[in-house]
Design a protein around this motif. Structure first.
Motif, PDB file in Angstrom:
ATOM      1  N   GLU A  34       0.837  -1.214   0.000  1.00  0.00           N
ATOM      2  CA  GLU A  34       0.000   0.000   0.000  1.00  0.00           C
ATOM      3  C   GLU A  34       0.866   1.256   0.000  1.00  0.00           C
ATOM      4  O   GLU A  34       0.571   2.222  -0.706  1.00  0.00           O
ATOM      5  CB  GLU A  34      -0.920  -0.014   1.230  1.00  0.00           C
ATOM      6  N   GLN A  35       1.946   1.233   0.783  1.00  0.00           N
ATOM      7  CA  GLN A  35       2.863   2.386   0.806  1.00  0.00           C
ATOM      8  C   GLN A  35       3.525   2.587  -0.558  1.00  0.00           C
ATOM      9  O   GLN A  35       3.656   3.714  -1.022  1.00  0.00           O
ATOM     10  CB  GLN A  35       3.931   2.189   1.891  1.00  0.00           C
ATOM     11  N   LEU A  36       3.926   1.488  -1.201  1.00  0.00           N
ATOM     12  CA  LEU A  36       4.518   1.588  -2.533  1.00  0.00           C
ATOM     13  C   LEU A  36       3.516   2.147  -3.539  1.00  0.00           C
ATOM     14  O   LEU A  36       3.862   2.963  -4.397  1.00  0.00           O
ATOM     15  CB  LEU A  36       5.013   0.222  -2.995  1.00  0.00           C
ATOM     16  N   ARG A  37       2.263   1.712  -3.438  1.00  0.00           N
ATOM     17  CA  ARG A  37       1.235   2.185  -4.360  1.00  0.00           C
ATOM     18  C   ARG A  37       0.977   3.674  -4.163  1.00  0.00           C
ATOM     19  O   ARG A  37       0.867   4.438  -5.130  1.00  0.00           O
ATOM     20  CB  ARG A  37      -0.060   1.393  -4.164  1.00  0.00           C
ATOM     21  N   LEU A  38       0.919   4.125  -2.915  1.00  0.00           N
ATOM     22  CA  LEU A  38       0.723   5.551  -2.643  1.00  0.00           C
ATOM     23  C   LEU A  38       1.907   6.384  -3.124  1.00  0.00           C
ATOM     24  O   LEU A  38       1.734   7.472  -3.695  1.00  0.00           O
ATOM     25  CB  LEU A  38       0.493   5.769  -1.143  1.00  0.00           C
ATOM     26  N   SER A  39       3.108   5.873  -2.920  1.00  0.00           N
ATOM     27  CA  SER A  39       4.302   6.571  -3.406  1.00  0.00           C
ATOM     28  C   SER A  39       4.305   6.646  -4.931  1.00  0.00           C
ATOM     29  O   SER A  39       4.682   7.673  -5.515  1.00  0.00           O
ATOM     30  CB  SER A  39       5.568   5.863  -2.929  1.00  0.00           C
ATOM     31  N   ALA A  40       3.873   5.575  -5.564  1.00  0.00           N
ATOM     32  CA  ALA A  40       3.821   5.554  -7.027  1.00  0.00           C
ATOM     33  C   ALA A  40       2.834   6.583  -7.552  1.00  0.00           C
ATOM     34  O   ALA A  40       3.099   7.264  -8.550  1.00  0.00           O
ATOM     35  CB  ALA A  40       3.460   4.158  -7.521  1.00  0.00           C
ATOM     36  N   HIS A  41       1.696   6.706  -6.890  1.00  0.00           N
ATOM     37  CA  HIS A  41       0.725   7.721  -7.311  1.00  0.00           C
ATOM     38  C   HIS A  41       1.283   9.135  -7.144  1.00  0.00           C
ATOM     39  O   HIS A  41       1.060  10.007  -7.993  1.00  0.00           O
ATOM     40  CB  HIS A  41      -0.587   7.583  -6.527  1.00  0.00           C
ATOM     41  N   GLN A  42       2.007   9.363  -6.057  1.00  0.00           N
ATOM     42  CA  GLN A  42       2.599  10.678  -5.831  1.00  0.00           C
ATOM     43  C   GLN A  42       3.660  10.987  -6.884  1.00  0.00           C
ATOM     44  O   GLN A  42       3.701  12.088  -7.426  1.00  0.00           O
ATOM     45  CB  GLN A  42       3.199  10.744  -4.427  1.00  0.00           C
ATOM     46  N   VAL A  43       4.503  10.015  -7.194  1.00  0.00           N
ATOM     47  CA  VAL A  43       5.534  10.215  -8.205  1.00  0.00           C
ATOM     48  C   VAL A  43       4.892  10.409  -9.573  1.00  0.00           C
ATOM     49  O   VAL A  43       5.369  11.206 -10.393  1.00  0.00           O
ATOM     50  CB  VAL A  43       6.524   9.027  -8.212  1.00  0.00           C
ATOM     51  N   GLU A  44       3.791   9.713  -9.821  1.00  0.00           N
ATOM     52  CA  GLU A  44       3.086   9.861 -11.093  1.00  0.00           C
ATOM     53  C   GLU A  44       2.538  11.286 -11.258  1.00  0.00           C
ATOM     54  O   GLU A  44       2.596  11.863 -12.343  1.00  0.00           O
ATOM     55  CB  GLU A  44       1.952   8.848 -11.166  1.00  0.00           C
ATOM     56  N   LYS A  45       2.046  11.856 -10.164  1.00  0.00           N
ATOM     57  CA  LYS A  45       1.574  13.249 -10.214  1.00  0.00           C
ATOM     58  C   LYS A  45       2.734  14.200 -10.517  1.00  0.00           C
ATOM     59  O   LYS A  45       2.589  15.147 -11.286  1.00  0.00           O
ATOM     60  CB  LYS A  45       0.909  13.634  -8.898  1.00  0.00           C
ATOM     61  N   TRP A  46       3.880  13.957  -9.903  1.00  0.00           N
ATOM     62  CA  TRP A  46       5.050  14.786 -10.187  1.00  0.00           C
ATOM     63  C   TRP A  46       5.469  14.655 -11.651  1.00  0.00           C
ATOM     64  O   TRP A  46       5.883  15.629 -12.283  1.00  0.00           O
ATOM     65  CB  TRP A  46       6.216  14.403  -9.271  1.00  0.00           C
TER      66      TRP A  46
END
Length: 91
Positions: free
Chosen positions: A6-18
């Motif tokens: 779940e933490q990896l998925r949330l980090s991936a979404h944040q990086v995707e926004k960047w």
């Protein structure tokens, strides 16, 4: 889903926004370069040395966010793949 996934998925979404932000900045820089190039061609390309210098500078500035956008897109994809593989086998 495990807490790590779940933490990896949330980090991936944040990086995707960047990466979207860097991509938009990159498009704006390339549009600026294209505009200046077209204006220089209208006046006769190579007639003014400072126009050529400005074009090279804008081109150099446009390449930087393009590379960063590409790197963040790849990083987001890697994080999504890690999150998908971090799930337990039974899920």
């Amino acid at each position: 889903m495990t807490a790590d996934a779940e933490q990896l998925r949330l980090s991936a979404h944040q990086v995707e926004k960047w990466s979207v932000g860097w991509g938009l900045l990159s498009l704006a820089m390339w549009a600026w370069f294209g505009y200046r190039l077209l204006m220089a061609n209208d006046e006769g390309f190579g007639t003014q040395a400072e126009d050529n210098t400005a074009l090279v500078g804008i081109l150099a500035l446009a390449v930087i966010p393009t590379i960063i956008a590409a790197a963040t897109i790849v990083y987001a994809q890697v994080l999504f793949r890690l999150a998908r593989e971090a799930r337990p086998v039974g899920e």
